[in-house]
Motif scaffolding. Structure first.
Motif, PDB file in Angstrom:
ATOM      1  N   LEU A  14      70.118  81.534  25.551  1.00 52.57           N
ATOM      2  CA  LEU A  14      69.941  82.985  25.620  1.00 52.57           C
ATOM      3  C   LEU A  14      68.871  83.381  26.640  1.00 52.57           C
ATOM      4  O   LEU A  14      69.098  84.254  27.484  1.00 52.57           O
ATOM      5  CB  LEU A  14      69.588  83.531  24.239  1.00 52.57           C
ATOM      6  CG  LEU A  14      69.395  85.039  24.133  1.00 52.57           C
ATOM      7  CD1 LEU A  14      70.717  85.738  24.337  1.00 52.57           C
ATOM      8  CD2 LEU A  14      68.808  85.397  22.796  1.00 52.57           C
ATOM      9  N   PHE A  15      67.708  82.720  26.586  1.00 48.26           N
ATOM     10  CA  PHE A  15      66.644  83.048  27.535  1.00 48.26           C
ATOM     11  C   PHE A  15      67.024  82.661  28.961  1.00 48.26           C
ATOM     12  O   PHE A  15      66.689  83.377  29.911  1.00 48.26           O
ATOM     13  CB  PHE A  15      65.328  82.378  27.131  1.00 48.26           C
ATOM     14  CG  PHE A  15      64.593  83.127  26.060  1.00 48.26           C
ATOM     15  CD1 PHE A  15      64.010  84.353  26.324  1.00 48.26           C
ATOM     16  CD2 PHE A  15      64.489  82.605  24.782  1.00 48.26           C
ATOM     17  CE1 PHE A  15      63.339  85.048  25.341  1.00 48.26           C
ATOM     18  CE2 PHE A  15      63.818  83.288  23.786  1.00 48.26           C
ATOM     19  CZ  PHE A  15      63.242  84.512  24.068  1.00 48.26           C
ATOM     20  N   THR A  16      67.729  81.553  29.132  1.00 53.05           N
ATOM     21  CA  THR A  16      68.173  81.151  30.468  1.00 53.05           C
ATOM     22  C   THR A  16      69.185  82.138  31.023  1.00 53.05           C
ATOM     23  O   THR A  16      69.106  82.524  32.202  1.00 53.05           O
ATOM     24  CB  THR A  16      68.782  79.739  30.424  1.00 53.05           C
ATOM     25  OG1 THR A  16      67.827  78.833  29.887  1.00 53.05           O
ATOM     26  CG2 THR A  16      69.192  79.272  31.803  1.00 53.05           C
ATOM     27  N   LEU A  17      70.110  82.562  30.195  1.00 55.03           N
ATOM     28  CA  LEU A  17      71.111  83.540  30.629  1.00 55.03           C
ATOM     29  C   LEU A  17      70.454  84.858  31.020  1.00 55.03           C
ATOM     30  O   LEU A  17      70.776  85.440  32.073  1.00 55.03           O
ATOM     31  CB  LEU A  17      72.138  83.771  29.521  1.00 55.03           C
ATOM     32  CG  LEU A  17      73.241  84.771  29.839  1.00 55.03           C
ATOM     33  CD1 LEU A  17      74.148  84.237  30.936  1.00 55.03           C
ATOM     34  CD2 LEU A  17      74.047  85.078  28.589  1.00 55.03           C
ATOM     35  N   LEU A  18      69.527  85.329  30.215  1.00 50.93           N
ATOM     36  CA  LEU A  18      68.829  86.578  30.513  1.00 50.93           C
ATOM     37  C   LEU A  18      68.051  86.475  31.828  1.00 50.93           C
ATOM     38  O   LEU A  18      68.099  87.384  32.663  1.00 50.93           O
ATOM     39  CB  LEU A  18      67.898  86.937  29.363  1.00 50.93           C
ATOM     40  CG  LEU A  18      67.195  88.287  29.435  1.00 50.93           C
ATOM     41  CD1 LEU A  18      68.199  89.415  29.507  1.00 50.93           C
ATOM     42  CD2 LEU A  18      66.297  88.461  28.231  1.00 50.93           C
ATOM     43  N   PHE A  19      67.354  85.344  32.029  1.00 53.11           N
ATOM     44  CA  PHE A  19      66.616  85.139  33.278  1.00 53.11           C
ATOM     45  C   PHE A  19      67.557  85.116  34.477  1.00 53.11           C
ATOM     46  O   PHE A  19      67.286  85.758  35.506  1.00 53.11           O
ATOM     47  CB  PHE A  19      65.819  83.835  33.213  1.00 53.11           C
ATOM     48  CG  PHE A  19      65.242  83.415  34.535  1.00 53.11           C
ATOM     49  CD1 PHE A  19      64.220  84.146  35.112  1.00 53.11           C
ATOM     50  CD2 PHE A  19      65.721  82.311  35.195  1.00 53.11           C
ATOM     51  CE1 PHE A  19      63.684  83.778  36.335  1.00 53.11           C
ATOM     52  CE2 PHE A  19      65.205  81.926  36.411  1.00 53.11           C
ATOM     53  CZ  PHE A  19      64.176  82.666  36.982  1.00 53.11           C
ATOM     54  N   LEU A  20      68.676  84.405  34.375  1.00 51.46           N
ATOM     55  CA  LEU A  20      69.602  84.319  35.506  1.00 51.46           C
ATOM     56  C   LEU A  20      70.255  85.662  35.820  1.00 51.46           C
ATOM     57  O   LEU A  20      70.468  85.994  36.991  1.00 51.46           O
ATOM     58  CB  LEU A  20      70.663  83.250  35.232  1.00 51.46           C
ATOM     59  CG  LEU A  20      70.153  81.821  35.251  1.00 51.46           C
ATOM     60  CD1 LEU A  20      71.258  80.851  34.856  1.00 51.46           C
ATOM     61  CD2 LEU A  20      69.583  81.457  36.608  1.00 51.46           C
ATOM     62  N   ILE A  21      70.574  86.448  34.807  1.00 53.06           N
ATOM     63  CA  ILE A  21      71.142  87.781  35.051  1.00 53.06           C
ATOM     64  C   ILE A  21      70.127  88.654  35.789  1.00 53.06           C
ATOM     65  O   ILE A  21      70.469  89.325  36.774  1.00 53.06           O
ATOM     66  CB  ILE A  21      71.579  88.436  33.719  1.00 53.06           C
ATOM     67  CG1 ILE A  21      72.822  87.748  33.176  1.00 53.06           C
ATOM     68  CG2 ILE A  21      71.833  89.933  33.909  1.00 53.06           C
ATOM     69  CD1 ILE A  21      73.199  88.170  31.781  1.00 53.06           C
ATOM     70  N   MET A  22      68.881  88.628  35.335  1.00 50.10           N
ATOM     71  CA  MET A  22      67.853  89.430  35.997  1.00 50.10           C
ATOM     72  C   MET A  22      67.600  88.937  37.422  1.00 50.10           C
ATOM     73  O   MET A  22      67.405  89.736  38.339  1.00 50.10           O
ATOM     74  CB  MET A  22      66.566  89.406  35.176  1.00 50.10           C
ATOM     75  CG  MET A  22      66.686  90.115  33.839  1.00 50.10           C
ATOM     76  SD  MET A  22      65.261  89.929  32.791  1.00 50.10           S
ATOM     77  CE  MET A  22      64.068  90.943  33.622  1.00 50.10           C
ATOM     78  N   LEU A  23      67.641  87.625  37.625  1.00 50.30           N
ATOM     79  CA  LEU A  23      67.443  87.056  38.961  1.00 50.30           C
ATOM     80  C   LEU A  23      68.563  87.459  39.914  1.00 50.30           C
ATOM     81  O   LEU A  23      68.306  87.842  41.055  1.00 50.30           O
ATOM     82  CB  LEU A  23      67.351  85.527  38.855  1.00 50.30           C
ATOM     83  CG  LEU A  23      67.090  84.782  40.155  1.00 50.30           C
ATOM     84  CD1 LEU A  23      65.703  85.125  40.689  1.00 50.30           C
ATOM     85  CD2 LEU A  23      67.227  83.292  39.933  1.00 50.30           C
ATOM     86  N   VAL A  24      69.798  87.413  39.442  1.00 47.26           N
ATOM     87  CA  VAL A  24      70.930  87.800  40.280  1.00 47.26           C
ATOM     88  C   VAL A  24      70.854  89.282  40.643  1.00 47.26           C
ATOM     89  O   VAL A  24      71.111  89.668  41.792  1.00 47.26           O
ATOM     90  CB  VAL A  24      72.266  87.463  39.581  1.00 47.26           C
ATOM     91  CG1 VAL A  24      73.439  88.140  40.260  1.00 47.26           C
ATOM     92  CG2 VAL A  24      72.470  85.963  39.546  1.00 47.26           C
ATOM     93  N   LEU A  25      70.485  90.120  39.677  1.00 53.15           N
ATOM     94  CA  LEU A  25      70.342  91.544  39.973  1.00 53.15           C
ATOM     95  C   LEU A  25      69.253  91.800  41.026  1.00 53.15           C
ATOM     96  O   LEU A  25      69.413  92.641  41.900  1.00 53.15           O
ATOM     97  CB  LEU A  25      70.038  92.328  38.694  1.00 53.15           C
ATOM     98  CG  LEU A  25      71.198  92.465  37.716  1.00 53.15           C
ATOM     99  CD1 LEU A  25      70.721  93.114  36.433  1.00 53.15           C
ATOM    100  CD2 LEU A  25      72.332  93.250  38.342  1.00 53.15           C
TER     101      LEU A  25
END
Length: 134
Positions: A14-25
């Motif tokens: 969950l934390f990895t997914l949230l970080f990657l989504i924010m990074l891509v944005l």
């Protein structure tokens, strides 16, 4: 308070997914966020790990604990603590560099990461080649 393996995996995912989504944005320039804001999921996850590690290390201070039983365990937990602090130092230096708060060379930013990787290789080599002599 103990977490099952499934809970730990889900929390990590969950934390990895949230970080990657924010990074891509941020990288697609869809969100004009600060780099320190992008790394908040990483820091929350690291804080949870640090608190759990400190609580386990503090458990050695309770009365009736025999320090001879867990000297190797304490060394391993101390290495985990140092590794987490090196990762934190790398993330902070990287965010400061990306946000242009400092004119530090990129090679200096990566010193904590290199130290972490070298320490990890030493730990791996120790665990592979260490022969216990009874």
């Amino acid at each position: 308070m103990r977490m099952s393996l499934a809970q730990r995996v889900l929390l990590t995912w969950l934390f990895t997914l949230l970080f990657l989504i924010m990074l891509v944005l941020k990288l697609d320039e869809k969100a004009p966020w600060n780099w320190f804001l992008i790394f908040i999921p990483v820091w929350i996850f690291d804080t949870i790990l640090l608190v759990m590690l400190i609580v386990k290390m503090a458990g050695r201070c309770k009365s009736g604990f025999d320090p001879r039983n867990g000297s190797q365990n304490l060394k391993k937990k101390a290495w985990y603590l140092i590794a987490m602090l090196l990762k934190l130092a790398f993330c902070l230096a990287l965010c400061a560099k990306l946000q242009r708060f400092t004119a530090m060379k990129l090679a200096y930013v990566f010193i904590p990461l290199w130290a972490l990787l070298i320490g990890g290789m030493v730990e791996l080599g120790y665990n592979i080649f260490y022969v216990r002599r009874d």
